[in-house]
Design a protein around this motif. Structure first.
Motif, PDB file in Angstrom:
ATOM      1  N   GLU A 242      60.703  -6.993  25.679  1.00  0.00           N
ATOM      2  CA  GLU A 242      61.903  -6.262  25.250  1.00  0.00           C
ATOM      3  C   GLU A 242      61.548  -5.069  24.370  1.00  0.00           C
ATOM      4  N   ARG A 243      62.433  -4.068  24.406  1.00  0.00           N
ATOM      5  CA  ARG A 243      62.393  -2.903  23.515  1.00  0.00           C
ATOM      6  C   ARG A 243      61.032  -2.192  23.486  1.00  0.00           C
TER       7      ARG A 243
ATOM      8  N   TRP B 129      75.161  -3.454  26.553  1.00  0.00           N
ATOM      9  CA  TRP B 129      74.634  -4.590  27.323  1.00  0.00           C
ATOM     10  C   TRP B 129      75.698  -5.233  28.195  1.00  0.00           C
TER      11      TRP B 129
ATOM     12  N   ASP C 257      63.132  -7.892  17.517  1.00  0.00           N
ATOM     13  CA  ASP C 257      63.489  -6.486  17.769  1.00  0.00           C
ATOM     14  C   ASP C 257      62.588  -5.560  16.944  1.00  0.00           C
TER      15      ASP C 257
ATOM     16  N   GLY D  97      73.504 -11.242  19.243  1.00  0.00           N
ATOM     17  CA  GLY D  97      73.018 -11.300  20.629  1.00  0.00           C
ATOM     18  C   GLY D  97      73.412 -10.053  21.389  1.00  0.00           C
ATOM     19  N   TRP D  98      73.905 -10.252  22.624  1.00  0.00           N
ATOM     20  CA  TRP D  98      74.265  -9.096  23.453  1.00  0.00           C
ATOM     21  C   TRP D  98      75.604  -8.471  23.024  1.00  0.00           C
TER      22      TRP D  98
ATOM     23  N   TYR E 205      63.335 -17.563  22.795  1.00  0.00           N
ATOM     24  CA  TYR E 205      62.973 -16.539  21.790  1.00  0.00           C
ATOM     25  C   TYR E 205      62.126 -17.124  20.659  1.00  0.00           C
TER      26      TYR E 205
ATOM     27  N   GLU F 222      68.985  -6.088  13.219  1.00  0.00           N
ATOM     28  CA  GLU F 222      68.015  -5.906  14.310  1.00  0.00           C
ATOM     29  C   GLU F 222      68.257  -4.560  14.980  1.00  0.00           C
TER      30      GLU F 222
ATOM     31  N   GLN G  20      74.441  -1.043  21.238  1.00  0.00           N
ATOM     32  CA  GLN G  20      73.468  -1.469  20.231  1.00  0.00           C
ATOM     33  C   GLN G  20      72.306  -0.475  20.212  1.00  0.00           C
TER      34      GLN G  20
HETATM   35  C1  GLA Z   1      69.790  -8.758  20.783  1.00  0.00           C
HETATM   36  C2  GLA Z   1      68.507  -7.950  20.841  1.00  0.00           C
HETATM   37  C3  GLA Z   1      68.116  -7.728  22.285  1.00  0.00           C
HETATM   38  C4  GLA Z   1      67.961  -9.089  22.964  1.00  0.00           C
HETATM   39  C5  GLA Z   1      69.242  -9.889  22.809  1.00  0.00           C
HETATM   40  C6  GLA Z   1      69.103 -11.288  23.367  1.00  0.00           C
HETATM   41  O1  GLA Z   1      70.821  -8.010  21.381  1.00  0.00           O
HETATM   42  O2  GLA Z   1      68.683  -6.726  20.194  1.00  0.00           O
HETATM   43  O3  GLA Z   1      66.938  -6.975  22.357  1.00  0.00           O
HETATM   44  O4  GLA Z   1      66.896  -9.776  22.378  1.00  0.00           O
HETATM   45  O5  GLA Z   1      69.642  -9.990  21.436  1.00  0.00           O
HETATM   46  O6  GLA Z   1      70.241 -12.059  23.094  1.00  0.00           O
END
Ligand code: GLA
Length: 326
Positions: A109-110, A293, A167, A235-236, A135, A215, A272
Motif C-alpha cells: 500500500e501507498r 476509496w 500508512d 479504514g476506507w 494488517y 494516518e 483520504q
Molecule cells: C486506511 C489506509 C489505507 C488502507 C485502509 C484499509 O484507509 O489509509 O491505506 O490501509 O485503511 O482499511
C-alpha cells in the motif's frame, strides 16, 4: 514506384506532425476530481494510494494496483503534463514464490518513490503486509531500480527501529536528506525517521510527531515551513483531514485545523490524503492528492486532485468540480 510511395509517405508524416502540433496547442489540461480517469490507452488508471516523482520533463505516478479487493503490485504511469498518463506497466510485481514477503495474498500500500542523487537509484518504500496476516505485520517494504519505470527489485522489509509502520510517505528535503513518515503503535502515533544516505534503510533519528490517531500522511515544504495533512483512522471511510505545520521536520508540529473547504469538506470531499505534489514552488503551485476509496471495488476508487491555495501563508484545499493545470 517505390519513390512515389516514399514521397506520399513523407507527406502523410508531415501532415500528421502538423495535426499533432495543432492538437498539442489546444490540449485540454482539465482535472475533474472524482471522475473516471483514463490513461493514453483509454484504460482506467489503476494507481491508488499513490505518489508522484518528477525527473527531467517527466512525471511518474506510482500507485497500488487493485483488483476488486486484492493488492496486485505497484503500477507506474508517465506524463509530461500531469493529465495524459501512459501506462508503463508494473513497477513492482508480486512474487510468484509463495514464501516471499511480497507473495500474492499480502498487501502493498501507498508506494512512494524518490531518486537518490548519490547512487543514481530510484528507491521505493511502501506499506507492506505479509500474506494471510491482515494488517498485523505493519512493516515498511523497500525496493530499488535503475530506471524510474522499473522493474523494481524488492530488497527487504522491517519495522523502523522496531516501530509498527502502516500508512506512510517519503519526503526529500532541500539538502537531499530523506524521511519516512509513518503511522505507528496501531496508528495512534505518527512518527518520522531519517533515512540513511542511500535511502535504503533508517537511521536512529526517529521521533514521535504526535499521538492523535492519524494516518494517510501527505507533506510538503514551502518557504522553509513543513506542512502535513493527515486523515483520521476509519479504514476506507472518509473523515476530517487536519493540517499541521512545523519549522523542523522533527517538530514541534502545530495543529492548523481542517484545511478542506467546500461541500463535504468535513469528510475530505469523500476522500483520504495520499500525496502533495510541488509543481512550481516559485509560482505557488501545489496539488493535493487524495483517494476516494470504493471498498466494494477498490480498483474503481477515484482520484481527487485539487490545487492548494494559501490564506495568510496557511494552505487550504478548496473543492472544485473541475480546474485546469497551469
Ligand atoms: C486506511 C489506509 C489505507 C488502507 C485502509 C484499509 O484507509 O489509509 O491505506 O490501509 O485503511 O482499511
Amino acid at each position: 514506384m517505390k519513390k512515389t510511395i516514399c514521397i506520399v509517405g513523407a507527406l502523410v508524416a508531415v501532415g500528421l506532425q502538423a495535426c499533432k502540433s495543432v492538437q498539442q496547442k489546444g490540449i485540454d489540461l482539465t482535472v475533474k476530481p472524482g471522475a473516471i480517469w483514463q490513461d493514453t490507452n483509454q484504460e482506467v488508471i489503476n494507481a491508488h494510494g499513490g505518489g508522484l516523482l518528477k525527473r527531467g520533463k517527466n512525471y511518474y505516478w506510482y500507485g497500488e494496483i487493485r483488483g476488486k479487493s486484492a493488492s496486485e503490485g505497484v503500477s507506474v504511469y508517465s506524463s509530461k503534463d500531469l493529465i495524459h498518463w501512459e501506462n508503463k506497466g508494473v513497477a513492482l510485481a508480486k512474487s510468484k514464490d509463495s514464501t516471499s514477503e511480497i507473495a500474492v495474498g499480502g498487501l502493498m500500500e501507498r508506494p512512494k518513490v524518490i531518486f537518490n542523487e548519490k547512487t543514481n537509484k530510484y528507491v521505493m518504500w511502501f506499506h507492506l503486509e505479509l500474506p494471510r496476516q491482515g494488517y498485523k505485520a505493519a512493516r515498511a517494504g523497500i525496493a530499488v531500480s535503475d530506471n524510474p519505470t522499473g522493474p523494481f527489485t524488492y530488497l527487504k522489509s522491517f519495522r523502523p527501529n522496531g516501530n509498527m509502520s502502516r500508512d506512510m510517505t517519503l519526503f526529500v528535503d532541500d539538502d537531499g536528506s530523506a524521511y519516512h513518515i509513518y503511522s505507528s503503535r496501531e496508528n495512534y502515533d505518527l512518527r518520522v525517521v531519517k533515512l540513511t544516505a542511500d535511502y535504503l534503510d533508517v537511521t536512529k533519528e526517529d521521533t514521535l510527531l504526535f499521538s492523535k490517531h492519524r494516518e494517510a500522511p501527505a507533506i510538503f515544504k514551502k518557504d522553509g515551513k513543513y506542512f502535513l495533512i493527515t486523515s483520521g483512522c476509519t479504514g476506507w471511510d472518509p473523515n476530517a483531514a487536519t493540517l499541521h505545520s512545523a519549522n523542523s521536520i522533527f517538530g514541534p508540529w502545530k495543529l492548523e485545523g481542517d484545511p478542506m473547504r467546500g461541500p463535504m469538506a468535513e469528510k475530505t470531499f469523500d476522500g483520504q490524503s495520499t500525496y502533495i505534489l510541488t509543481v512550481d514552488s516559485k509560482k505557488n503551485q501545489y496539488i493535493f492528492m487524495a483517494d476516494r476509496w470504493k471498498p466494494k471495488d477498490l480498483k474503481d476508487s477515484r482520484y481527487l486532485w485539487l490545487p492548494i491555495s494559501f490564506e495568510n501563508g496557511i494552505p487550504l484545499v478548496q473543492w472544485q468540480n473541475e480546474w485546469k493545470i497551469k
